[in-house]
Design an enzyme around this catalytic site. Structure first.
Site, PDB file in Angstrom:
ATOM      1  N   ALA A   1     -29.279 -27.929  44.091  1.00 43.95           N
ATOM      2  CA  ALA A   1     -29.439 -28.027  45.545  1.00 43.95           C
ATOM      3  C   ALA A   1     -28.769 -26.866  46.295  1.00 43.95           C
ATOM      4  O   ALA A   1     -29.222 -26.475  47.375  1.00 43.95           O
ATOM      5  CB  ALA A   1     -28.889 -29.363  46.034  1.00 43.95           C
TER       6      ALA A   1
ATOM      7  N   HIS B   1     -35.197 -23.047  37.517  1.00 47.27           N
ATOM      8  CA  HIS B   1     -35.367 -24.416  37.996  1.00 47.27           C
ATOM      9  C   HIS B   1     -36.257 -25.180  37.032  1.00 47.27           C
ATOM     10  O   HIS B   1     -37.223 -24.620  36.506  1.00 47.27           O
ATOM     11  CB  HIS B   1     -35.971 -24.451  39.405  1.00 47.27           C
ATOM     12  CG  HIS B   1     -35.116 -23.752  40.407  1.00 47.27           C
ATOM     13  ND1 HIS B   1     -33.948 -24.304  40.886  1.00 47.27           N
ATOM     14  CD2 HIS B   1     -35.207 -22.518  40.945  1.00 47.27           C
ATOM     15  CE1 HIS B   1     -33.379 -23.431  41.714  1.00 47.27           C
ATOM     16  NE2 HIS B   1     -34.123 -22.343  41.757  1.00 47.27           N
ATOM     17  N   ILE B   2     -35.913 -26.428  36.843  1.00 50.83           N
ATOM     18  CA  ILE B   2     -36.682 -27.286  35.940  1.00 50.83           C
ATOM     19  C   ILE B   2     -38.035 -27.598  36.575  1.00 50.83           C
ATOM     20  O   ILE B   2     -39.081 -27.507  35.945  1.00 50.83           O
ATOM     21  CB  ILE B   2     -35.887 -28.593  35.666  1.00 50.83           C
ATOM     22  CG1 ILE B   2     -34.564 -28.240  34.967  1.00 50.83           C
ATOM     23  CG2 ILE B   2     -36.714 -29.574  34.847  1.00 50.83           C
ATOM     24  CD1 ILE B   2     -33.530 -29.363  34.981  1.00 50.83           C
TER      25      ILE B   2
ATOM     26  N   ARG C   1     -31.547 -38.924  35.569  1.00 51.19           N
ATOM     27  CA  ARG C   1     -31.886 -38.635  36.962  1.00 51.19           C
ATOM     28  C   ARG C   1     -33.387 -38.367  37.098  1.00 51.19           C
ATOM     29  O   ARG C   1     -33.913 -37.437  36.488  1.00 51.19           O
ATOM     30  CB  ARG C   1     -31.120 -37.381  37.374  1.00 51.19           C
ATOM     31  CG  ARG C   1     -31.504 -36.812  38.707  1.00 51.19           C
ATOM     32  CD  ARG C   1     -30.914 -35.422  38.900  1.00 51.19           C
ATOM     33  NE  ARG C   1     -31.211 -34.952  40.232  1.00 51.19           N
ATOM     34  CZ  ARG C   1     -31.164 -33.692  40.605  1.00 51.19           C
ATOM     35  NH1 ARG C   1     -30.826 -32.757  39.735  1.00 51.19           N
ATOM     36  NH2 ARG C   1     -31.457 -33.350  41.829  1.00 51.19           N
TER      37      ARG C   1
ATOM     38  N   ASP D   1     -24.058 -14.636  47.708  1.00 53.83           N
ATOM     39  CA  ASP D   1     -23.181 -13.457  47.802  1.00 53.83           C
ATOM     40  C   ASP D   1     -22.509 -13.153  46.459  1.00 53.83           C
ATOM     41  O   ASP D   1     -22.347 -11.988  46.090  1.00 53.83           O
ATOM     42  CB  ASP D   1     -22.087 -13.676  48.859  1.00 53.83           C
ATOM     43  CG  ASP D   1     -22.597 -13.428  50.275  1.00 53.83           C
ATOM     44  OD1 ASP D   1     -23.759 -12.997  50.430  1.00 53.83           O
ATOM     45  OD2 ASP D   1     -21.829 -13.673  51.236  1.00 53.83           O
TER      46      ASP D   1
ATOM     47  N   HIS E   1     -30.627 -23.761  47.768  1.00 51.63           N
ATOM     48  CA  HIS E   1     -31.298 -23.783  49.065  1.00 51.63           C
ATOM     49  C   HIS E   1     -30.339 -23.728  50.250  1.00 51.63           C
ATOM     50  O   HIS E   1     -30.767 -23.676  51.397  1.00 51.63           O
ATOM     51  CB  HIS E   1     -32.163 -25.053  49.177  1.00 51.63           C
ATOM     52  CG  HIS E   1     -32.891 -25.378  47.906  1.00 51.63           C
ATOM     53  ND1 HIS E   1     -33.793 -24.519  47.331  1.00 51.63           N
ATOM     54  CD2 HIS E   1     -32.837 -26.461  47.083  1.00 51.63           C
ATOM     55  CE1 HIS E   1     -34.271 -25.061  46.216  1.00 51.63           C
ATOM     56  NE2 HIS E   1     -33.693 -26.233  46.042  1.00 51.63           N
TER      57      HIS E   1
ATOM     58  N   ASN F   1     -28.934 -22.233  37.276  1.00 52.51           N
ATOM     59  CA  ASN F   1     -29.652 -23.247  38.039  1.00 52.51           C
ATOM     60  C   ASN F   1     -28.636 -23.821  39.024  1.00 52.51           C
ATOM     61  O   ASN F   1     -27.848 -24.704  38.680  1.00 52.51           O
ATOM     62  CB  ASN F   1     -30.215 -24.338  37.127  1.00 52.51           C
ATOM     63  CG  ASN F   1     -31.069 -25.328  37.914  1.00 52.51           C
ATOM     64  OD1 ASN F   1     -31.076 -25.318  39.143  1.00 52.51           O
ATOM     65  ND2 ASN F   1     -31.783 -26.206  37.205  1.00 52.51           N
TER      66      ASN F   1
HETATM   67  C1  DQA Z   1     -33.650 -27.975  40.738  1.00 55.79           C
HETATM   68  C2  DQA Z   1     -34.482 -28.011  42.023  1.00 55.79           C
HETATM   69  C3  DQA Z   1     -33.592 -28.228  43.229  1.00 55.79           C
HETATM   70  O1  DQA Z   1     -34.383 -28.240  44.407  1.00 55.79           O
HETATM   71  C4  DQA Z   1     -32.875 -29.546  43.109  1.00 55.79           C
HETATM   72  O2  DQA Z   1     -31.987 -29.707  44.196  1.00 55.79           O
HETATM   73  C5  DQA Z   1     -32.179 -29.722  41.820  1.00 55.79           C
HETATM   74  C6  DQA Z   1     -32.793 -29.225  40.593  1.00 55.79           C
HETATM   75  C7  DQA Z   1     -34.529 -27.879  39.476  1.00 55.79           C
HETATM   76  O3  DQA Z   1     -33.991 -27.503  38.451  1.00 55.79           O
HETATM   77  O4  DQA Z   1     -35.720 -28.190  39.523  1.00 55.79           O
HETATM   78  O5  DQA Z   1     -31.127 -30.353  41.750  1.00 55.79           O
HETATM   79  O6  DQA Z   1     -32.816 -26.832  40.778  1.00 55.79           O
END
Ligand code: DQA
Length: 137
Positions: free
Chosen positions: A75, A98-99, A18, A85, A78, A72
């Site tokens: 999406a 987050h990566i 991906r 919660d 957000h 992690n």
């Molecule tokens: C993510 C950042 C998110 O915005 C995105 O939707 C992901 C990966 C990251 O690890 O950078 O799927 O969580």
């Protein structure tokens, strides 16, 4: 032995194929094997789901017995009040990971429902973000 779990949200099962320019070319399994070999004194569990409710179920399941959760939520970070919660409801501390550096990307990625209840946040260091989170426990 410390007991940690990495919980990955939607589309993170596709790591390696991906958008490799953003997320790298290593699969998560390859990365996890390396990390487990490096931190033999820590029990590192792993769970991934593309389904919001399954992520909430897992947080509830481990959230009163494990020493730490590395989350992690991808999406759902957000968008998900429900996952936010759940992080608030459990006792085990959660480190949000987050990566990518979500703050140098689209505006909608700047909002997180996890951060207010996380012990800390690690982002922008590629897969190394997970390792830094492990080291924090
Ligand atoms: C993510 C950042 C998110 O915005 C995105 O939707 C992901 C990966 C990251 O690890 O950078 O799927 O969580």
């Amino acid at each position: 032995m410390k007991k940690l779990i990495i919980i990955n949200g939607p589309n993170l099962n596709l790591l390696g194929k991906r958008e490799p320019n953003i997320y790298g070319s290593l699969t998560f399994t390859e990365f996890l094997d390396e990390v487990k070999a490096k931190y033999k004194n820590i029990f590192i569990d792993y769970f991934q789901s593309n389904i919001e409710g399954e992520l909430i179920d897992k947080l509830q399941e481990v959230g009163f017995s494990y020493d730490g959760i590395i989350l992690n939520a991808a999406a759902y970070t957000h968008t998900s009040v429900g996952i936010g919660d759940a992080v608030k409801a459990i006792e085990t501390p959660v480190v949000e990971v987050h990566i990518s550096n979500t703050f140098n990307r689209e505006e909608f990625r700047h909002q997180s429902y996890i951060s207010p209840n996380a012990r800390g946040v690690v982002l922008g260091f590629g897969l190394q973000s997970y390792e830094l989170a492990i080291q924090s426990f």
